[in-house]
Design a protein around this motif. Structure first.
Motif, PDB file in Angstrom:
ATOM      1  N   GLY A 212       0.813  -1.211   0.000  1.00 12.08           N
ATOM      2  CA  GLY A 212       0.000   0.000   0.000  1.00 12.08           C
ATOM      3  C   GLY A 212       0.846   1.261   0.000  1.00 12.08           C
ATOM      4  N   THR A 213       2.108   1.127   0.419  1.00 16.71           N
ATOM      5  CA  THR A 213       3.043   2.252   0.342  1.00 16.71           C
ATOM      6  C   THR A 213       3.621   2.299  -1.065  1.00 16.71           C
ATOM      7  OG1 THR A 213       3.632   2.057   2.675  1.00 16.71           O
ATOM      8  CG2 THR A 213       5.185   3.232   1.251  1.00 16.71           C
ATOM      9  N   ARG A 214       3.660   3.481  -1.665  1.00 13.83           N
ATOM     10  CA  ARG A 214       4.235   3.615  -3.006  1.00 13.83           C
ATOM     11  C   ARG A 214       5.761   3.666  -2.899  1.00 13.83           C
ATOM     12  NH1 ARG A 214      -0.572   6.413  -3.410  1.00 13.83           N
ATOM     13  NH2 ARG A 214      -1.737   6.175  -5.369  1.00 13.83           N
ATOM     14  N   LEU A 215       6.434   2.944  -3.779  1.00 14.88           N
ATOM     15  CA  LEU A 215       7.896   2.956  -3.839  1.00 14.88           C
ATOM     16  C   LEU A 215       8.312   3.470  -5.211  1.00 14.88           C
ATOM     17  CD1 LEU A 215      10.741   2.293  -2.802  1.00 14.88           C
ATOM     18  CD2 LEU A 215      10.396  -0.068  -3.597  1.00 14.88           C
ATOM     19  N   ILE A 216       9.025   4.587  -5.235  1.00 14.03           N
ATOM     20  CA  ILE A 216       9.503   5.184  -6.485  1.00 14.03           C
ATOM     21  C   ILE A 216      11.029   5.097  -6.491  1.00 14.03           C
ATOM     22  CG2 ILE A 216       9.613   7.312  -7.864  1.00 14.03           C
ATOM     23  CD1 ILE A 216       6.921   8.062  -6.354  1.00 14.03           C
ATOM     24  N   MET A 217      11.583   4.405  -7.477  1.00 13.19           N
ATOM     25  CA  MET A 217      13.026   4.168  -7.548  1.00 13.19           C
ATOM     26  C   MET A 217      13.612   4.945  -8.719  1.00 13.19           C
ATOM     27  SD  MET A 217      12.773   0.086  -6.743  1.00 13.19           S
ATOM     28  CE  MET A 217      11.240  -0.086  -7.657  1.00 13.19           C
ATOM     29  N   VAL A 218      14.614   5.768  -8.419  1.00 13.52           N
ATOM     30  CA  VAL A 218      15.173   6.682  -9.409  1.00 13.52           C
ATOM     31  C   VAL A 218      16.654   6.372  -9.597  1.00 13.52           C
ATOM     32  CG1 VAL A 218      15.488   9.113 -10.033  1.00 13.52           C
ATOM     33  CG2 VAL A 218      13.569   8.439  -8.553  1.00 13.52           C
ATOM     34  N   GLY A 219      17.113   6.342 -10.841  1.00  8.51           N
ATOM     35  CA  GLY A 219      18.539   6.104 -11.072  1.00  8.51           C
ATOM     36  C   GLY A 219      18.879   6.105 -12.540  1.00  8.51           C
ATOM     37  N   ASP A 220      20.162   6.132 -12.819  1.00  9.92           N
ATOM     38  CA  ASP A 220      20.675   6.114 -14.186  1.00  9.92           C
ATOM     39  C   ASP A 220      21.178   4.704 -14.478  1.00  9.92           C
ATOM     40  OD1 ASP A 220      21.974   6.411 -16.585  1.00  9.92           O
ATOM     41  OD2 ASP A 220      23.080   8.215 -16.016  1.00  9.92           O
ATOM     42  N   VAL A 221      20.428   3.958 -15.264  1.00 11.62           N
ATOM     43  CA  VAL A 221      20.757   2.551 -15.502  1.00 11.62           C
ATOM     44  C   VAL A 221      22.054   2.385 -16.289  1.00 11.62           C
ATOM     45  CG1 VAL A 221      19.498   2.276 -17.688  1.00 11.62           C
ATOM     46  CG2 VAL A 221      19.693   0.322 -16.104  1.00 11.62           C
ATOM     47  N   ASP A 222      22.519   3.448 -16.943  1.00  8.03           N
ATOM     48  CA  ASP A 222      23.756   3.357 -17.730  1.00  8.03           C
ATOM     49  C   ASP A 222      25.011   3.567 -16.895  1.00  8.03           C
ATOM     50  OD1 ASP A 222      22.580   2.833 -20.281  1.00  8.03           O
ATOM     51  OD2 ASP A 222      21.881   4.896 -20.311  1.00  8.03           O
ATOM     52  N   GLN A 223      24.846   3.921 -15.630  1.00  9.95           N
ATOM     53  CA  GLN A 223      26.015   4.030 -14.759  1.00  9.95           C
ATOM     54  C   GLN A 223      26.476   2.634 -14.347  1.00  9.95           C
ATOM     55  OE1 GLN A 223      25.716   6.658 -11.420  1.00  9.95           O
ATOM     56  NE2 GLN A 223      24.865   8.318 -12.657  1.00  9.95           N
ATOM     57  N   LEU A 224      27.648   2.586 -13.711  1.00 13.47           N
ATOM     58  CA  LEU A 224      28.159   1.315 -13.208  1.00 13.47           C
ATOM     59  C   LEU A 224      27.178   0.717 -12.206  1.00 13.47           C
ATOM     60  CD1 LEU A 224      31.876   2.325 -12.564  1.00 13.47           C
ATOM     61  CD2 LEU A 224      31.071   0.763 -14.330  1.00 13.47           C
ATOM     62  N   PRO A 225      27.092  -0.606 -12.143  1.00 16.48           N
ATOM     63  CA  PRO A 225      26.225  -1.226 -11.140  1.00 16.48           C
ATOM     64  C   PRO A 225      26.817  -1.076  -9.740  1.00 16.48           C
ATOM     65  CG  PRO A 225      27.437  -2.905 -12.340  1.00 16.48           C
ATOM     66  CD  PRO A 225      27.762  -1.606 -12.998  1.00 16.48           C
ATOM     67  N   SER A 226      26.085  -1.546  -8.746  1.00 14.52           N
ATOM     68  CA  SER A 226      26.479  -1.396  -7.345  1.00 14.52           C
ATOM     69  C   SER A 226      27.831  -2.044  -7.065  1.00 14.52           C
ATOM     70  CB  SER A 226      25.425  -2.048  -6.445  1.00 14.52           C
ATOM     71  OG  SER A 226      25.251  -3.409  -6.804  1.00 14.52           O
ATOM     72  N   VAL A 227      28.515  -1.537  -6.029  1.00  7.49           N
ATOM     73  CA  VAL A 227      29.764  -2.160  -5.589  1.00  7.49           C
ATOM     74  C   VAL A 227      29.465  -3.540  -5.026  1.00  7.49           C
ATOM     75  CG1 VAL A 227      31.685  -1.982  -3.957  1.00  7.49           C
ATOM     76  CG2 VAL A 227      30.876   0.069  -5.145  1.00  7.49           C
ATOM     77  N   GLY A 228      28.359  -3.664  -4.303  1.00  4.22           N
ATOM     78  CA  GLY A 228      27.962  -4.951  -3.742  1.00  4.22           C
ATOM     79  C   GLY A 228      27.307  -5.833  -4.785  1.00  4.22           C
ATOM     80  N   PRO A 229      26.957  -7.066  -4.432  1.00  6.43           N
ATOM     81  CA  PRO A 229      26.427  -8.030  -5.396  1.00  6.43           C
ATOM     82  C   PRO A 229      25.064  -7.642  -5.963  1.00  6.43           C
ATOM     83  CG  PRO A 229      26.295  -8.905  -3.165  1.00  6.43           C
ATOM     84  CD  PRO A 229      27.079  -7.646  -3.074  1.00  6.43           C
ATOM     85  N   GLY A 230      24.854  -8.004  -7.240  1.00  7.89           N
ATOM     86  CA  GLY A 230      23.589  -7.737  -7.911  1.00  7.89           C
ATOM     87  C   GLY A 230      23.681  -6.564  -8.861  1.00  7.89           C
ATOM     88  N   GLN A 231      22.639  -6.430  -9.687  1.00  2.00           N
ATOM     89  CA  GLN A 231      22.465  -5.234 -10.523  1.00  2.00           C
ATOM     90  C   GLN A 231      20.958  -4.945 -10.504  1.00  2.00           C
ATOM     91  OE1 GLN A 231      24.144  -6.107 -14.371  1.00  2.00           O
ATOM     92  NE2 GLN A 231      22.954  -7.965 -14.656  1.00  2.00           N
ATOM     93  N   VAL A 232      20.525  -4.491  -9.348  1.00  2.77           N
ATOM     94  CA  VAL A 232      19.101  -4.398  -9.027  1.00  2.77           C
ATOM     95  C   VAL A 232      18.348  -3.549 -10.036  1.00  2.77           C
ATOM     96  CG1 VAL A 232      17.454  -3.533  -7.329  1.00  2.77           C
ATOM     97  CG2 VAL A 232      19.427  -4.877  -6.573  1.00  2.77           C
ATOM     98  N   LEU A 233      18.820  -2.333 -10.297  1.00  3.29           N
ATOM     99  CA  LEU A 233      18.083  -1.423 -11.181  1.00  3.29           C
ATOM    100  C   LEU A 233      17.938  -2.013 -12.582  1.00  3.29           C
ATOM    101  CD1 LEU A 233      16.712   1.309 -11.550  1.00  3.29           C
ATOM    102  CD2 LEU A 233      18.944   2.280 -12.133  1.00  3.29           C
ATOM    103  N   ARG A 234      19.011  -2.544 -13.130  1.00  2.00           N
ATOM    104  CA  ARG A 234      18.959  -3.127 -14.479  1.00  2.00           C
ATOM    105  C   ARG A 234      18.014  -4.327 -14.517  1.00  2.00           C
ATOM    106  NH1 ARG A 234      21.834  -2.280 -18.872  1.00  2.00           N
ATOM    107  NH2 ARG A 234      23.313  -0.955 -17.747  1.00  2.00           N
ATOM    108  N   ASP A 235      18.071  -5.183 -13.495  1.00  2.00           N
ATOM    109  CA  ASP A 235      17.193  -6.362 -13.468  1.00  2.00           C
ATOM    110  C   ASP A 235      15.722  -5.968 -13.343  1.00  2.00           C
ATOM    111  OD1 ASP A 235      19.193  -8.168 -13.843  1.00  2.00           O
ATOM    112  OD2 ASP A 235      19.307  -8.877 -11.772  1.00  2.00           O
TER     113      ASP A 235
END
Length: 745
Positions: free
Chosen positions: A446-469
């Motif tokens: 019920g809470t809205r989640l808005i995720m903002v980012g530049d998908v062409d930048q390098l992925p996270s230092v930690g594991p995963g590529q959340v935004l791209r996936d």
């Protein structure tokens, strides 16, 4: 190397966690100050130390101890001194004298083997006698444990950690499965455990060794961003690490899966092997995303859309702006969808869109929370929106405790969710799978989640590529902003960033006001110009101080890598001075005034904000990978240095824990994610093709707010633009999302 034997008169300072201590040792009637890591040394003990004498500018002559050994007292005088030192609670000097007078050379044996006889002495009851014996045995056990560990070349610092973790169980663990150290003790990796196992005599084809090696390879792969490895890849890497054949290793995959430490999944012809924690992190995220993805029903949609567009017109008039079609679509999607992704490059209006979304929900009377992965990114978000933004860790209220997998726990979770109607997260490209999971756990349906980012930048230092996936799953509303607005288009930083992203060559003719290039082939000349730019040229040009000018480089190693550059830049930007204390940690020197970076998440590290009068204003725990600060004080007596981070948070680091920080005059481009600097300097001569790619250059250029200066080879710059190769990350959040949504992964 000097060797000295004496008794400990008193302990000046001790850090119980790492064993670092400053000890007053009396040898041949003279008091000597010894500094180093000791094994649970107490006042009154006889100590044999080896090390080198150094002259401290403030505290005079000291013995910097490299090794130490506690000697059993072998005469009545030594025994009386030890017992009367306060090491054993309940015995003072007078009581110690009476005990030793009564039992002489037999004192220690009687305390340990016949403690009831202590009751023969006036003032000692049977109960007190047993308490004294228990303390003596505990201290004897600790000393024996340290001697045992020393046999295998284990340092004092590590011995302290092992004893605190296992107690008297350490003997069985060390002799049967020393690889447990890699799983249980922070700072012990497979290689250290393997070295110890080799000294103990564990066979190279031991099941324990193979299993530990497999888990270690997966852990190392996660450091490169991978969630899993293809089975063939994992076999090859593990065989190379252990020096064994793949045939000897493969059966342990099934054994580890039965122990629930691995998950093995088939995707078409590929067998994928996950460490269990990583597999279930992705699965949990996919499930929670599915639950949050609530949309307005078809019947209500027409009415809702009409209402949004009417309110948008009002907002545009109030803000004196005109949203383009995609920006309007983003606002509409944020209203009708439970979650939404907003992406786009620099200058495409992400901030304007976020501001409009915020103001829309504000007019609707909704509670809004803003956050970003790092302190710098949160500060930028606050400045851009006018609303307070926090780091995700602070939003979730990190509490500094430790879970089984040694990740921080958060006060905000399923049982205690965030209280908000709308949550907006910026710089989503930086968010790794574990931080994303923690965030989703704290968001109610019920809470809205808005995720903002530049998908062409390098992925996270930690594991995963959340935004791209998330974007590639095609299961959630995604708005990609593309138009470069006029004001942003006047900046060559923005224009060149988009050209780089589209594979177009950029002009390096220095006709720009904010994008410069200096063709230089000699690394020594590059060093010289870099120092001139930071000290003299750039600060007045961009209205900043040298501290804010950031050198970014693709590499850690090499003449233009982080390690070499930091040594050179430190020498010229913060040279040695009698007014600045410094401390040598291995080959590194830390000096008061140095710019440093935290290089790993430490959820337990305490910080505090202190007023100019020394009063604590605020305090908490948690310092995170990528946080940058300045060394304010080095205290050799306390064996620690103090770093001040953003928001005046001060953190004390024990000398034995300095592996968590490094100099930050130059940092890797990966580490710069989420940050923005007034001016960026990029030294680019040559490097590996897998690293010197378009994605990396694009990320580096977009870190600059007012000025980019590239030093090096124009050919290398153009080759990077044409090089689309990126290091492939083995992630499967996209697949898990499709599975949860009932479609083929």
């Amino acid at each position: 190397m000097e060797t000295v034997t004496g008794y400990v008169d008193h302990v000046i300072y001790r850090n119980k966690e790492n064993g670092y201590a400053v000890v007053a040792l009396v040898s041949e009637g003279e008091e000597l100050v010894c500094v180093g890591t000791f094994r649970a040394v107490e006042a009154g003990e006889t100590l044999k130390v080896s090390g080198s004498f150094v002259e401290h500018p403030l505290y005079g002559s000291q013995l910097k101890v490299e090794s130490s050994e506690v000697m059993e007292p072998d005469d009545a005088v030594s025994m009386e001194r030890y017992l009367g030192s306060g090491a054993i609670k309940g015995i003072g000097e007078a009581m110690a004298a009476r005990i030793v007078k009564k039992f002489g050379q037999e004192t220690f044996r009687i305390i340990e083997e016949e403690p009831e006889r202590l009751a023969e002495i006036k003032g000692i009851s049977q109960r007190k006698a047993q308490e004294i014996a228990t303390q003596m045995i505990e201290k004897r056990d600790m000393r024996k444990a340290f001697v045992f560990l020393q046999k295998y070349g284990i340092s004092n610092t590590l011995a302290v950690k092992i004893y605190h973790q296992y107690g008297m169980e350490l003997y069985g663990i060390m002799e049967e499965n020393p690889y447990r150290l890699a799983e249980d003790i922070d700072g012990v990796g497979f290689k250290i455990a393997d070295e110890i196992a080799g000294r103990i005599g564990i066979h190279t084809d031991s099941d324990f060794r193979i299993r530990s090696g497999i888990l270690y390879v997966l852990l190392m792969a996660s450091a490169d961003g991978h969630i899993y490895l293809p089975a063939d890849n994992l076999l090859m890497r593990t065989a190379e690490l252990l020096g064994l054949s793949p045939e000897a290793i493969e059966p342990q995959f099934a054994n580890l899966a039965m122990d629930r430490k691995l998950v093995i999944k088939l995707k078409e012809e590929e067998k994928r092997v996950y460490a269990s924690t990583y597999y279930y992190a992705e699965l949990s995220c996919a499930r929670m995303l599915h639950d949050l993805n609530v949309t307005v029903g078809d019947e209500a949609l027409v009415t809702e859309e009409k209402k949004v567009r009417e309110l948008l017109r009002i907002l545009e008039q109030e803000q004196r702006l005109k949203l383009d079609e995609l920006q309007q679509k983003a606002v509409l999607e944020s209203v009708k969808s439970g979650l939404m992704v907003l992406s786009g490059g620099p200058g495409t209006g992400k901030t304007t869109t976020i501001n409009t979304i915020i103001r829309y929900f504000e007019k609707e009377g909704m509670d809004i929370l803003l956050a970003a992965p790092t302190g710098r990114a949160a500060k930028r978000m606050t400045e851009a929106t006018g609303y307070e933004a926090r780091t995700i860790h602070r939003l979730l209220e990190v509490n500094g405790s430790v879970e089984e997998e040694k990740r921080g726990q958060f006060e905000r979770n399923e049982e205690n969710p965030l209280e908000a109607d709308v949550i907006i997260i910026d710089e989503m490209s930086m968010v790794d799978i574990f931080l994303f999971k923690a965030l989703l756990c704290a968001i109610s349906v019920g809470t809205r989640l808005i995720m903002v980012g530049d998908v062409d930048q390098l992925p996270s230092v930690g594991p995963g590529q959340v935004l791209r996936d998330l974007i590639n799953s095609n299961r959630f509303p995604v708005v990609m902003l593309k138009k470069i607005f006029r004001q942003a288009g006047e900046s060559d930083i923005v224009v060149n960033a988009h050209k780089i992203n589209h594979g177009e060559n950029i002009a390096l003719d220095n006709k720009s006001r904010d994008f410069f290039f200096l063709e230089r082939a000699d690394v020594n000349v590059i060093y010289k110009h870099m120092i001139q730019l930071i000290r003299e040229k750039l600060p007045p040009y961009v209205e900043a101080v040298p501290y804010d000018i950031q050198v970014l480089t693709p590499m850690r190693k090499g003449n233009l890598g982080v390690e070499v550059l930091n040594g050179i830049l430190q020498r010229y930007l913060n040279p040695p001075s009698l007014e600045k204390k410094e401390y040598a940690s291995g080959e590194r020197i830390f000096r008061e005034g140095d710019k440093v970076m935290q290089v790993k998440n430490n959820y337990q590290l305490p910080w505090e904000i202190v007023s100019k009068y020394g009063i604590t204003i605020d305090k908490g725990t948690g310092v995170f990978n990528g946080d940058v600060g300045v060394i304010k004080e080095i205290n050799e007596v306390a064996g620690q240095l103090t770093v001040e981070y953003d928001e005046h948070r001060r953190v004390d680091y024990a000398f034995a824990g300095l592996e968590e920080i490094e100099l930050a005059y130059a940092i890797t481009i990966h580490k710069s994610q989420g940050s923005e600097y007034p001016a960026v300097i990029l030294p680019l001569l040559s490097g590996p093709k897998m690293l010197f790619n378009r994605n990396l250059l694009y990320t580096a250029v977009t870190r600059a707010r007012k000025c980019v200066t590239i030093l090096g080879s124009s050919r290398t710059v153009q080759e990077m633009i044409q090089n689309e190769r990126q290091n492939k990350r083995y992630t499967s959040l996209c697949d898990r999302i499709k599975e949860i949504n009932g479609t083929e992964a």
